[in-house]
Scaffold this active site. Structure first.
Site, mmCIF file in Angstrom:
data_model
loop_
_atom_site.group_PDB
_atom_site.id
_atom_site.type_symbol
_atom_site.label_atom_id
_atom_site.label_comp_id
_atom_site.label_asym_id
_atom_site.label_seq_id
_atom_site.Cartn_x
_atom_site.Cartn_y
_atom_site.Cartn_z
ATOM 1 N N SER A 1 -21.510 7.421 -53.592
ATOM 2 C CA SER A 1 -21.687 8.969 -53.925
ATOM 3 C C SER A 1 -21.250 8.775 -55.384
ATOM 4 O O SER A 1 -21.390 8.432 -55.945
ATOM 5 C CB SER A 1 -20.199 9.464 -53.913
ATOM 6 N N TYR B 1 -11.734 7.733 -50.568
ATOM 7 C CA TYR B 1 -13.039 8.361 -50.691
ATOM 8 C C TYR B 1 -13.760 7.467 -51.770
ATOM 9 O O TYR B 1 -14.075 6.524 -51.567
ATOM 10 C CB TYR B 1 -13.621 9.029 -50.437
HETATM 11 C C1 BGC Z 1 -18.033 14.388 -51.140
HETATM 12 C C2 BGC Z 1 -18.205 16.047 -51.299
HETATM 13 C C3 BGC Z 1 -18.290 16.170 -52.600
HETATM 14 C C4 BGC Z 1 -19.175 15.728 -53.707
HETATM 15 C C5 BGC Z 1 -19.109 16.086 -54.561
HETATM 16 C C6 BGC Z 1 -19.598 14.724 -52.241
HETATM 17 O O1 BGC Z 1 -19.687 12.444 -52.102
HETATM 18 O O2 BGC Z 1 -18.935 13.921 -49.815
HETATM 19 O O3 BGC Z 1 -16.829 16.312 -50.519
HETATM 20 O O4 BGC Z 1 -17.935 17.881 -52.523
HETATM 21 O O5 BGC Z 1 -18.793 14.413 -53.323
HETATM 22 O O6 BGC Z 1 -17.811 16.125 -55.972
#
Ligand code: BGC
Length: 257
Positions: A145, A158
């Site tokens: 991410s 996360y």
């Molecule tokens: C997350 C989303 C978020 C995006 C941008 C992703 O990794 O799962 O919830 O909107 O990042 O911030």
């Protein structure tokens, strides 16, 4: 579509929906035999399977919760039993839970770190042990991410999981390089998938996010799948140890007003 992946077998974790589903469909369309891993959404997994088969592709579904080491081992074993080999691992399965840092529970921590980091860690271990023993090369692609690098207040679990995934990728790129195994991360920004259901329903929050994205829109799962297919292919043979952001410019955003 090219046939860059003909003869290869690829596991895509969490491919019953979202980015994982699109990656499974795309890899199959390029000739790979795909293992559709899922946990709680058999209908979604069968939907992925039906889409692949109706396009003439090959796939199987296997239920395995990656946060269980026994199930990651079984996922690899079943892949070899049914398809005879495994060349590409896409660690896509991921969850997020919103909570202020002071409110995070042990259960939330274990759930998020268990799927996102422990799951990728031990599934990769089982995948690599087979390749090492057979002296075969392979590809590992983690769907990380932008939050492996960028802060995300109220999503500390996360961020911890994705930051861990970033260093795991860098470490393994070096440790596994001599085995001919490449390791890279894809770092999606805001993509139109079920993980963003709450965000998509909250217009003020969505508009605030869109204002931070230079390209002014969410990404599509298909756009992420295109990058995953490239990194899985021979065309990416010399690429290892890096993260590829696909975020419409979100990471590089800067405004003075
Ligand atoms: C997350 C989303 C978020 C995006 C941008 C992703 O990794 O799962 O919830 O909107 O990042 O911030």
């Amino acid at each position: 579509m090219t046939n860059r992946l003909t003869g290869k077998v690829a596991i895509v974790t969490g491919s019953s929906s979202g980015i994982g589903q699109s990656i499974a469909i795309r890899l199959a369309s390029e000739g790979a035999s795909v293992v559709i891993d899922y946990v709680g959404q058999p209908d979604g997994a069968h939907d992925t399977l039906a889409k692949i088969q109706s396009a003439g592709g090959k796939a199987i579904t296997i239920q395995a919760n990656v946060s269980s080491i026994a199930e990651t081992q079984s996922l690899i074993d079943q892949t070899y039993t049914q398809l005879g080999r495994c060349d590409i691992l896409i660690n896509n399965a991921g969850i997020e839970k919103e909570a202020a840092f002071c409110d995070v529970t042990e259960a939330e921590y274990d759930a998020v770190l268990g799927v996102n980091l422990k799951g990728a860690f031990f599934l990769t271990q089982a995948f690599v042990r087979r390749l090492r023993d057979a002296k075969l090369p392979g590809r590992i692609i983690n769907i990380s991410s932008v939050h492996e690098d960028m802060v995300f207040p109220n999503f500390s679990t996360y961020c911890a999981s994705k930051g861990g995934m970033r260093m795991l990728m860098r470490d393994l790129a070096v440790e596994l390089g001599s085995l001919g195994i490449t390791v890279n991360n894809i770092a999606p920004g805001a993509i139109n998938t079920p993980i963003n259901t709450a965000l998509l329903a909250n217009k003020p929050k969505l508009n605030a996010l869109l204002a931070n994205i230079p390209l002014g829109r969410l990404g599509t799962p298909e756009e992420v799948a295109s990058l995953a297919a490239f990194l899985s292919s021979d065309e990416a043979a010399y690429i290892t140890g890096s993260t590829y952001a696909i975020d419409g410019g979100l990471l590089r955003n800067y405004h003075e007003q």
